[in-house]
Write a protein that holds these residues in place. Structure first.
Motif, short mmCIF file in Angstrom:
data_model
loop_
_atom_site.label_atom_id
_atom_site.label_comp_id
_atom_site.label_asym_id
_atom_site.label_seq_id
_atom_site.Cartn_x
_atom_site.Cartn_y
_atom_site.Cartn_z
N THR A 4 -2.27 -0.47 -15.95
CA THR A 4 -3.18 -1.25 -15.10
C THR A 4 -2.81 -2.73 -15.05
OG1 THR A 4 -4.64 -1.47 -16.98
CG2 THR A 4 -5.18 0.27 -15.40
N ARG A 6 -0.73 -5.86 -14.03
CA ARG A 6 0.25 -6.22 -13.02
C ARG A 6 0.03 -7.68 -12.60
NH1 ARG A 6 -2.15 -5.81 -8.31
NH2 ARG A 6 -0.27 -5.42 -7.13
N VAL A 7 1.13 -8.35 -12.30
CA VAL A 7 1.01 -9.74 -11.84
C VAL A 7 0.55 -9.71 -10.39
CG1 VAL A 7 2.26 -11.87 -11.37
CG2 VAL A 7 2.83 -10.54 -13.39
N PRO A 8 -0.58 -10.39 -10.06
CA PRO A 8 -1.01 -10.42 -8.65
C PRO A 8 -0.04 -11.29 -7.83
CG PRO A 8 -2.76 -11.16 -10.16
CD PRO A 8 -1.47 -11.16 -10.92
N SER A 65 -12.91 -17.65 -0.63
CA SER A 65 -12.11 -17.08 -1.73
C SER A 65 -12.54 -15.64 -2.00
CB SER A 65 -12.32 -17.93 -2.99
OG SER A 65 -11.11 -18.25 -3.59
N TRP A 66 -13.86 -15.42 -1.95
CA TRP A 66 -14.38 -14.05 -2.13
C TRP A 66 -13.85 -13.15 -1.00
CZ3 TRP A 66 -17.52 -11.57 1.48
CH2 TRP A 66 -17.99 -10.31 1.09
N ALA A 69 -10.27 -12.23 -1.45
CA ALA A 69 -10.16 -11.26 -2.57
C ALA A 69 -10.57 -9.86 -2.09
CB ALA A 69 -11.04 -11.70 -3.74
N ARG A 70 -11.60 -9.80 -1.24
CA ARG A 70 -12.01 -8.50 -0.66
C ARG A 70 -10.91 -7.96 0.25
NH1 ARG A 70 -13.57 -4.96 -0.76
NH2 ARG A 70 -15.05 -4.46 0.88
N GLN A 73 -8.45 -6.25 -1.86
CA GLN A 73 -8.98 -4.94 -2.29
C GLN A 73 -8.82 -3.90 -1.17
OE1 GLN A 73 -13.07 -5.60 -3.50
NE2 GLN A 73 -12.50 -5.85 -5.65
N GLU A 74 -9.10 -4.31 0.07
CA GLU A 74 -8.97 -3.39 1.20
C GLU A 74 -7.51 -3.01 1.44
OE1 GLU A 74 -12.18 -2.64 1.03
OE2 GLU A 74 -12.20 -2.30 3.19
N ARG A 76 -5.19 -2.81 -0.84
CA ARG A 76 -4.80 -1.87 -1.90
C ARG A 76 -5.31 -0.46 -1.61
NH1 ARG A 76 -6.18 -5.91 -6.91
NH2 ARG A 76 -4.32 -7.20 -6.74
N ALA A 77 -6.46 -0.41 -0.87
CA ALA A 77 -7.03 0.91 -0.51
C ALA A 77 -6.50 1.39 0.85
CB ALA A 77 -8.55 0.79 -0.47
N ARG A 79 -6.90 0.15 3.74
CA ARG A 79 -7.84 -0.01 4.87
C ARG A 79 -7.50 -1.32 5.59
NH1 ARG A 79 -11.72 2.37 1.08
NH2 ARG A 79 -12.15 0.29 0.31
N THR A 165 -3.19 -15.61 -3.30
CA THR A 165 -3.17 -16.46 -4.49
C THR A 165 -3.11 -17.93 -4.08
OG1 THR A 165 -2.11 -14.74 -5.81
CG2 THR A 165 -1.91 -16.98 -6.64
N HIS A 168 -6.58 -19.03 -2.94
CA HIS A 168 -7.48 -19.24 -4.09
C HIS A 168 -7.18 -20.58 -4.78
CE1 HIS A 168 -9.27 -15.32 -3.91
NE2 HIS A 168 -8.14 -14.68 -4.09
N LEU B 9 -16.78 -8.30 -7.97
CA LEU B 9 -16.36 -9.46 -7.17
C LEU B 9 -17.58 -10.19 -6.60
CD1 LEU B 9 -13.50 -10.44 -6.54
CD2 LEU B 9 -13.67 -9.30 -4.33
N PHE B 61 -11.40 -13.58 -8.87
CA PHE B 61 -10.87 -13.64 -7.50
C PHE B 61 -9.35 -13.47 -7.48
CE2 PHE B 61 -14.58 -16.44 -5.70
CZ PHE B 61 -15.44 -15.38 -5.89
N MET B 62 -8.67 -14.13 -8.42
CA MET B 62 -7.20 -14.08 -8.43
C MET B 62 -6.69 -12.91 -9.26
SD MET B 62 -6.60 -18.18 -8.69
CE MET B 62 -4.93 -18.39 -8.11
N HIS B 66 -6.44 -8.48 -14.72
CA HIS B 66 -5.59 -7.29 -14.72
C HIS B 66 -4.11 -7.63 -14.88
CE1 HIS B 66 -9.04 -5.23 -12.45
NE2 HIS B 66 -8.97 -4.69 -13.65
N PRO B 68 -0.59 -9.12 -16.84
CA PRO B 68 -0.02 -9.00 -18.19
C PRO B 68 -0.54 -10.11 -19.11
CG PRO B 68 1.68 -8.80 -16.54
CD PRO B 68 0.44 -9.20 -15.81
#
Lengths: 185, 97
Positions: A4, A6-8, A65-66, A69-70, A73-74, A76-77, A79, A165, A168, B9, B61-62, B66, B68
Motif C-alpha cells: 500500500t 507508494r510515492v504520490p 485542494s480537497w 484530491a477527490r 481518487q476518481e 485511481r477508480a 472514473r 501535488t 496542493h 478526505l 490531501f497529498m 500512504h 514510503p
C-alpha cells in the motif's frame, strides 16, 4: 515498502515541495524577525487588511485542494468523467481565490497602501505576489490534468498525481502566508 | 474502503476549515476594541495552527500517509524545521529589539 506504500506522483515533485517550502520559510523568518523589530509599525499597517476576506480566500483554496484530491481518487477508480468535474471545480475555486486577491490588492492600493508605503505592505505584496505567481502556474498544471483526462492515449496517473501535488503545494504555502500576514500579532 | 477514503478526505477538509474559522475568534480575543495589539500567545497559536493545517494537507490531501516511510519522515522533519525556524526568528527578533 509494503504493497500500500507508494510515492504520490513523481519523486522530483517532492524535491520541489521540500525545496520551495524551505525557500518560503527563509523569507518568513526575515519577515518575522523584521516584524519583531518594528512591532508597532507592523500592527498599524496590518490593521488595513480584511481578515474575513482572508478567511474566505483560505477556505476557497482549501476546498480546491480537497477537490483535486477527490479528482485523484476518481482517477485511481478509473472514473474519468467524474475526475474531470473535480478538476473544473478546482479551476473555479482557484479563479475565485485569485479574484478575491485582486480585489484586495485594488482596495489596498486605492486606500494608499502600496509596496513602498510601509515595511509590512512591502512584505504583504511580495509574499502574496509570489504566491499568486505559483497560483497562475497552477492553472497551467490543472490544464495538463484536464488534457490528460480528456485524452485516453496520453493519460498517465503518475502525471496527474504529480500535477495535483503541485496544486496542493500552492495551498500549503497560502496556509502559512495567511497565518503570518493576517493573524500574527 | 473507497467510501471510507472519501469520508476521511471530507473530515480532513472540515478540520482544516474549522481551524481557519478559529482564527476569527483568536483574532477578536487579542485585539483591544478593534485596535491590533501585540501578543506572543496569538503569534505562537497562529503559527502552531497553521502547521497543524500544513501537516493535514500533506498527510491527507497529498496522500503522504500512504507514502514510503522515508517520505513520511522527510515531511514530518520539514514541519519541525519550519516550526523551529519561524519561532526562533520571532523570539530572537523580540530579544534583540
Amino acid at each position: 515498502m509494503t504493497e500500500t506504500e507508494r510515492v504520490p506522483g513523481e519523486g522530483d515533485m517532492w524535491f520541489f515541495v521540500v525545496f520551495e517550502s524551505l525557500v518560503f520559510t527563509s523569507y518568513f523568518c526575515v519577515y518575522l524577525y523584521d516584524r519583531a523589530q518594528h512591532e508597532h509599525a507592523f500592527l498599524k499597517a496590518q490593521s488595513a487588511l480584511n481578515l474575513p476576506l482572508g478567511i474566505v480566500e483560505t477556505i476557497l483554496l482549501l476546498t480546491s485542494s480537497w477537490a483535486i484530491a477527490r479528482c485523484v481518487q476518481e482517477v485511481r477508480a478509473a472514473r474519468y468523467r467524474s475526475a474531470q468535474r473535480f478538476v473544473l471545480a478546482t479551476v473555479g475555486l482557484g479563479v475565485a481565490f485569485f479574484g478575491c486577491k485582486l480585489a484586495e490588492w485594488v482596495r489596498l492600493i486605492g486606500d494608499g497602501h502600496t509596496f513602498t508605503s510601509s515595511e509590512f505592505m512591502q512584505h504583504f505584496f511580495f509574499l502574496t505576489g509570489m504566491h499568486a505567481i505559483h497560483l497562475l502556474i497552477g492553472f497551467v498544471v490543472l490544464g495538463v490534468i484536464r488534457y490528460q483526462l480528456a485524452d485516453p492515449q496520453h493519460r498517465s496517473h503518475q502525471t496527474i498525481e504529480t500535477c495535483s501535488t503541485y496544486w496542493h503545494t500552492v495551498d500549503l504555502f497560502w496556509v502559512l502566508i495567511f497565518a503570518l500576514l493576517y493573524i500574527v500579532r | 474502503m473507497e467510501t471510507s477514503a472519501k469520508k476521511r478526505l471530507l473530515v480532513a477538509w472540515v478540520v482544516v476549515v474549522a481551524i481557519t474559522v478559529i482564527y476569527l475568534w483568536i483574532d477578536r480575543s487579542a485585539d483591544d476594541r478593534g485596535v491590533l495589539v501585540s501578543s506572543v500567545a496569538v503569534t505562537v497559536a497562529a503559527i502552531g495552527l497553521a502547521l497543524v493545517k500544513f501537516r493535514i494537507i500533506l498527510g491527507e490531501f497529498m496522500d503522504v500517509r500512504h507514502a514510503p516511510r522515508a517520505l513520511r519522515r522527510i515531511t514530518d522533519l520539514l514541519v519541525v524545521v519550519i516550526a523551529m525556524a519561524l519561532l526562533s526568528a520571532y523570539f530572537v527578533g523580540r530579544a534583540v529589539a
